[in-house]
Design an enzyme around this catalytic site. Structure first.
Site, PDB file in Angstrom:
ATOM      1  N   LYS A  58       0.838  -1.212   0.000  1.00 30.26           N
ATOM      2  CA  LYS A  58       0.000   0.000   0.000  1.00 30.26           C
ATOM      3  C   LYS A  58       0.866   1.253   0.000  1.00 30.26           C
ATOM      4  O   LYS A  58       0.526   2.248  -0.628  1.00 30.26           O
ATOM      5  CB  LYS A  58      -0.929   0.015   1.225  1.00 30.26           C
ATOM      6  CG  LYS A  58      -1.794  -1.236   1.391  1.00 30.26           C
ATOM      7  CD  LYS A  58      -3.141  -1.129   0.719  1.00 30.26           C
ATOM      8  CE  LYS A  58      -3.647  -2.487   0.274  1.00 30.26           C
ATOM      9  NZ  LYS A  58      -4.102  -3.366   1.357  1.00 30.26           N
TER      10      LYS A  58
ATOM     11  N   LYS B  64      -3.016   2.336   9.116  1.00 28.79           N
ATOM     12  CA  LYS B  64      -3.159   1.224   8.156  1.00 28.79           C
ATOM     13  C   LYS B  64      -1.872   0.424   8.041  1.00 28.79           C
ATOM     14  O   LYS B  64      -0.791   0.971   8.218  1.00 28.79           O
ATOM     15  CB  LYS B  64      -3.510   1.760   6.761  1.00 28.79           C
ATOM     16  CG  LYS B  64      -4.890   2.390   6.648  1.00 28.79           C
ATOM     17  CD  LYS B  64      -5.195   2.727   5.191  1.00 28.79           C
ATOM     18  CE  LYS B  64      -6.656   3.158   5.054  1.00 28.79           C
ATOM     19  NZ  LYS B  64      -7.038   3.321   3.633  1.00 28.79           N
TER      20      LYS B  64
ATOM     21  N   HIS C 144     -15.649  -6.115   5.222  1.00 30.20           N
ATOM     22  CA  HIS C 144     -14.733  -5.996   4.082  1.00 30.20           C
ATOM     23  C   HIS C 144     -14.937  -7.080   3.029  1.00 30.20           C
ATOM     24  O   HIS C 144     -14.074  -7.316   2.205  1.00 30.20           O
ATOM     25  CB  HIS C 144     -13.276  -5.924   4.559  1.00 30.20           C
ATOM     26  CG  HIS C 144     -13.065  -4.809   5.545  1.00 30.20           C
ATOM     27  ND1 HIS C 144     -13.151  -3.487   5.179  1.00 30.20           N
ATOM     28  CD2 HIS C 144     -12.840  -4.818   6.877  1.00 30.20           C
ATOM     29  CE1 HIS C 144     -12.962  -2.728   6.254  1.00 30.20           C
ATOM     30  NE2 HIS C 144     -12.783  -3.506   7.294  1.00 30.20           N
TER      31      HIS C 144
ATOM     32  N   ASN D 148      -6.073  -3.497  -7.792  1.00 31.06           N
ATOM     33  CA  ASN D 148      -6.179  -4.951  -7.858  1.00 31.06           C
ATOM     34  C   ASN D 148      -5.663  -5.397  -9.209  1.00 31.06           C
ATOM     35  O   ASN D 148      -6.162  -4.978 -10.246  1.00 31.06           O
ATOM     36  CB  ASN D 148      -7.621  -5.394  -7.673  1.00 31.06           C
ATOM     37  CG  ASN D 148      -8.137  -4.976  -6.317  1.00 31.06           C
ATOM     38  OD1 ASN D 148      -7.472  -5.163  -5.305  1.00 31.06           O
ATOM     39  ND2 ASN D 148      -9.310  -4.371  -6.285  1.00 31.06           N
TER      40      ASN D 148
ATOM     41  N   ARG E 242      -5.763  -8.132 -10.928  1.00 30.44           N
ATOM     42  CA  ARG E 242      -6.383  -9.394 -11.352  1.00 30.44           C
ATOM     43  C   ARG E 242      -7.775  -9.110 -11.901  1.00 30.44           C
ATOM     44  O   ARG E 242      -8.261  -7.982 -11.788  1.00 30.44           O
ATOM     45  CB  ARG E 242      -6.549 -10.294 -10.124  1.00 30.44           C
ATOM     46  CG  ARG E 242      -7.409  -9.609  -9.076  1.00 30.44           C
ATOM     47  CD  ARG E 242      -7.863 -10.483  -7.931  1.00 30.44           C
ATOM     48  NE  ARG E 242      -8.909  -9.814  -7.170  1.00 30.44           N
ATOM     49  CZ  ARG E 242      -8.712  -8.957  -6.205  1.00 30.44           C
ATOM     50  NH1 ARG E 242      -7.493  -8.633  -5.834  1.00 30.44           N
ATOM     51  NH2 ARG E 242      -9.717  -8.386  -5.584  1.00 30.44           N
TER      52      ARG E 242
ATOM     53  N   VAL F 105     -14.030 -10.486  -8.805  1.00 30.80           N
ATOM     54  CA  VAL F 105     -15.292 -11.214  -8.640  1.00 30.80           C
ATOM     55  C   VAL F 105     -16.421 -10.486  -9.373  1.00 30.80           C
ATOM     56  O   VAL F 105     -17.237 -11.104 -10.055  1.00 30.80           O
ATOM     57  CB  VAL F 105     -15.647 -11.336  -7.137  1.00 30.80           C
ATOM     58  CG1 VAL F 105     -16.990 -12.030  -6.966  1.00 30.80           C
ATOM     59  CG2 VAL F 105     -14.557 -12.072  -6.363  1.00 30.80           C
TER      60      VAL F 105
HETATM   61  C1  MV4 Z   1     -10.270   4.100   4.432  1.00 27.42           C
HETATM   62  C2  MV4 Z   1     -11.528   4.542   4.912  1.00 27.42           C
HETATM   63  C3  MV4 Z   1     -11.634   5.861   5.257  1.00 27.42           C
HETATM   64  N1  MV4 Z   1     -10.576   6.694   5.160  1.00 27.42           N
HETATM   65  N2  MV4 Z   1      -9.244   4.962   4.331  1.00 27.42           N
HETATM   66  C4  MV4 Z   1     -11.341  -0.565   4.106  1.00 27.42           C
HETATM   67  C5  MV4 Z   1     -10.593  -1.645   3.411  1.00 27.42           C
HETATM   68  C6  MV4 Z   1      -9.309  -1.075   3.061  1.00 27.42           C
HETATM   69  N3  MV4 Z   1      -8.825  -1.545   1.820  1.00 27.42           N
HETATM   70  C7  MV4 Z   1      -9.509   0.404   3.071  1.00 27.42           C
HETATM   71  N4  MV4 Z   1     -10.710   0.652   3.805  1.00 27.42           N
HETATM   72  C8  MV4 Z   1     -11.043   1.922   4.178  1.00 27.42           C
HETATM   73  N5  MV4 Z   1     -10.046   2.841   4.068  1.00 27.42           N
HETATM   74  C9  MV4 Z   1      -9.396   6.223   4.708  1.00 27.42           C
HETATM   75  N6  MV4 Z   1      -8.355   7.073   4.615  1.00 27.42           N
HETATM   76  C10 MV4 Z   1     -12.544   3.616   5.006  1.00 27.42           C
HETATM   77  C11 MV4 Z   1     -12.323   2.289   4.651  1.00 27.42           C
HETATM   78  C12 MV4 Z   1     -13.434   1.376   4.787  1.00 27.42           C
HETATM   79  C13 MV4 Z   1     -14.093   0.846   3.683  1.00 27.42           C
HETATM   80  C14 MV4 Z   1     -13.678   1.130   2.381  1.00 27.42           C
HETATM   81  C15 MV4 Z   1     -14.313   0.580   1.301  1.00 27.42           C
HETATM   82  C16 MV4 Z   1     -15.411  -0.254   1.506  1.00 27.42           C
HETATM   83  C17 MV4 Z   1     -15.839  -0.559   2.781  1.00 27.42           C
HETATM   84  C18 MV4 Z   1     -15.182  -0.032   3.878  1.00 27.42           C
HETATM   85  C19 MV4 Z   1     -15.630  -0.345   5.163  1.00 27.42           C
HETATM   86  C20 MV4 Z   1     -14.957   0.191   6.255  1.00 27.42           C
HETATM   87  C21 MV4 Z   1     -13.867   1.041   6.064  1.00 27.42           C
END
Ligand code: MV4
Length: 453
Positions: free
Chosen positions: A116, A158, A235, A290, A292, A295
Site C-alpha cells: 500500500k 493502516k 470488508h 487490484n 487481477r 469477482v
Molecule cells: C479508508 C476509509 C476511510 N478513510 N481509508 C477498508 C478496506 C481497506 N482496503 C480500506 N478501507 C477503508 N479505508 C481512509 N483514509 C474507510 C475504509 C473502509 C471501507 C472502504 C471501502 C469499503 C468498505 C469499507 C468499510 C470500512 C472502512
C-alpha cells in the site's frame, strides 16, 4: 491466440474462464483438489488433473505442482482467476521462468501494487489523487502521532501489506494512536509477515467506487467505467453495481482518466482495477489497485457488452485492443449479488450437501455458479457458491429483476445469505441509492452481527 490454457483456480471463476476459452476454441486444462473431484470446473475442463489435498496449501497454492501440470499438458498460458495465486509475485515470476505466459501484469507490477505504501507513492508521483497522509513506513507510535498532528484527526492507521481491514483502525487523538499502534502492527506482522504501518486522513461516509481498466502490451489503455461496491460486510463485498448512481458524469470522466493515468504510469498490462474512496463532495482518492480479474467483473461486462476474460486472453497473447476509449459503450444498469453458504443470522459458514437447486431465469438474469444440484459445499474454500447478475435498461428495472430472481432462487440442504440480500435490495436506502460503506451497520436488522471495528 493460445491453443491450450491452464486454469489455476476453482469454483465459479474457473467455470467462467473455461467458458470463454471454449468459445475461442482454446483447449482447457483444469486442476483440482481431492475435495473438488465432483466440482463443476472439473467436468467442464477438457482435461483435469488432481494436484493435491483439500487444503489450498496442498493444491491450489502448490506452485510446483501447478507448473508441472502446465508443462506436462502442453499449456502455453495460465489464467490465475482471482484470489489464490492471482496476485502472487512469486507465481507470476515462476511462470515466466518456466516459459509459460501468466495471464496478468508483470511480477514487478504485482509486487509494487501489493504494497500500500509503494502503490501510494507511485500514484502520488503519477499525479493521481491519494488521501492526505504519509508515504513511508512509520518507525514507531511517536512518529505516527507527529504525522497525525500534521494531517489532522481523525486519521486511519493502516498496514502497508493490509487486506480485509487487518491492521487498520480509526484513531481520534494521540493517545488513541499510542494505544492502537503496537497491536495493529503485530496483527499485520502475524498475518502478512510485514509490519510496515502508515496513516491517512479518515474519509467520512465514503463510497467504494472502482474503475475497470484494460491495457494491452502495445501501450493502449482504456477504462471501462466504474463499479460501485460500497455494500460490504466485514470488508467482504455483497452487492456490486454499474454504473454508480452517485457520481456525476464529470466525476466519472475524471476518475476514468485518473485510472488510465495510474495504469500507464506503472506500465500496467492486462485487466486491472483501481479502487477509489469517494467522499460526499465527490472528491476521489486512490485506495489500492487490484492486479487481477475481480469477482464483480460481470457487471462491467453487462453494461459494456465486452467479455473481460476474452480481452485478458487476447492481451496476454500480444494482441492490440481493437477499440478506442470513445468506442467503449455504456448501456443499461447491472447489479451483482454474491451468494454465500452461510447462516443468515450468525454469518458462520454453512457447509453441507445441496439437496435442491432451482435457479431463476428470464430476461436480464445471469448466473455464475460454483455448484450443481448435488454439490457438497466443503469448509476448505471461500463460502461464495454463486453470483446472481441482473441487467435492466435502468437501475429500477435491474432492481425489480433482482428482487424477482431472489424470490425464485431456491437452494436446499445448506443455509445461504439470500434472506440478507433480499433485505438489502428491498431497503428504501438501497433503492434510493444511499449506498455508503456503512450500509450494513446502519440499516440492516442483522447489524448486531456485523460490527466493523
Ligand atoms: C479508508 C476509509 C476511510 N478513510 N481509508 C477498508 C478496506 C481497506 N482496503 C480500506 N478501507 C477503508 N479505508 C481512509 N483514509 C474507510 C475504509 C473502509 C471501507 C472502504 C471501502 C469499503 C468498505 C469499507 C468499510 C470500512 C472502512
Amino acid at each position: 491466440m493460445f491453443k491450450k490454457v491452464l486454469i489455476a483456480n476453482r469454483g465459479e471463476i474457473a467455470v467462467r474462464v473455461i467458458r470463454t476459452c471454449k468459445s475461442l476454441g482454446i483447449t482447457t486444462i483444469g486442476v483440482y483438489s481431492e475435495a473438488d473431484a465432483d466440482a463443476p470446473h472439473v467436468k467442464m475442463a477438457d482435461e483435469a488433473y488432481l494436484i493435491g489435498g483439500p487444503r489450498v496449501a496442498e493444491s491450489y497454492l502448490n506452485i510446483n505442482k501447478i507448473l508441472e501440470v502446465a508443462l506436462e499438458s502442453g499449456a502455453e498460458a495460465i489464467h490465475p482467476g482471482y484470489g489464490l495465486l492471482s496476485e502472487n509475485t512469486d507465481f507470476a515470476r515462476r511462470c515466466e521462468e518456466a516459459g509459460l505466459i501468466f495471464i496478468g501484469p508483470s511480477p514487478e507490477v504485482i509486487s509494487k501494487m501489493g504494497s500500500k505504501i509503494e502503490s501510494r507513492k507511485a500514484m502520488e508521483e503519477a499525479g493521481v489523487p491519494v488521501v492526505p497522509g504519509i508515504t513511508y513506513p512509520l518507525a514507531d507510535e511517536e512518529e505516527a502521532v507527529e504525522a497525525a498532528d500534521r494531517i489532522g484527526y481523525p486519521v486511519m492507521l493502516k498496514a502497508s501489506a493490509g487486506g480485509g481491514g487487518i491492521g487498520m483502525q480509526v484513531v481520534h487523538n494521540g493517545d488513541e494512536i499510542r494505544k492502537a499502534f503496537a497491536g495493529n502492527q503485530k496483527r499485520a506482522t502475524d498475518f502478512f509477515g510485514d509490519g510496515a504501518m502508515y496513516i491517512e486522513k479518515f474519509v467520512e461516509n465514503p463510497r467504494h467506487i472502482e474503475i475497470q481498466i484494460l491495457a494491452d502490451s502495445l501501450g493502449n489503455t482504456v477504462y471501462l467505467w466504474e463499479r460501485e461496491c460500497s455494500i460490504q460486510r466485514r470488508h467482504q463485498k455483497v452487492v456490486e453495481e454499474a454504473p454508480s448512481s452517485f457520481i456525476t458524469e464529470e466525476t466519472r470522466t475524471k476518475m476514468g482518466e485518473a485510472a488510465v493515468k495510474a495504469a500507464k504510469s506503472i506500465g500496467y498490462k492486462n485487466a486491472g482495477t483501481i479502487e477509489f474512496l469517494v467522499d460526499e463532495e465527490q472528491n476521489f482518492y486512490f485506495l489500492e489497485m487490484n492486479t487481477r480479474l475481480q469477482v464483480e467483473h460481470p457487471v462491467t461486462e453487462e453494461i459494456t457488452g465486452l467479455d473481460l476474460v476474452e480481452k485478458q486472453l487476447q492481451i496476454a497473447a500480444g494482441d492490440a485492443l481493437e477499440f478506442s476509449q470513445e468506442e467503449v459503450k455504456r448501456e443499461g444498469h447491472s447489479i451483482e449479488v454474491r451468494i454465500y453458504a452461510e447462516d443468515p443470522k450468525t454469518f458462520f459458514p454453512s457447509p453441507g450437501k445441496i439437496t435442491k437447486l432451482e435457479l431463476p431465469n428470464g430476461p436480464g438474469v445471469r448466473h455464475e455458479l460454483a455448484i450443481h444440484g448435488q454439490s457438497v459445499v466443503t469448509p476448505f474454500y471461500d463460502p461464495m457458491i454463486a453470483k446472481l447478475v441482473v441487467k435492466g435498461s435502468n437501475r429500477e428495472e435491474a432492481i425489480n429483476r433482482l428482487q424477482d430472481a431472489l424470490v425464485d432462487y431456491h437452494i436446499e440442504g445448506i443455509k445461504t445469505n439470500i434472506p440478507m440480500l433480499q433485505e438489502v435490495i428491498a431497503h428504501p436506502a438501497f433503492q434510493s441509492g444511499d449506498t455508503t460503506t456503512d450500509f450494513v451497520n446502519k440499516y440492516l436488522k442483522t447489524k448486531k452481527a456485523n460490527n466493523i471495528k
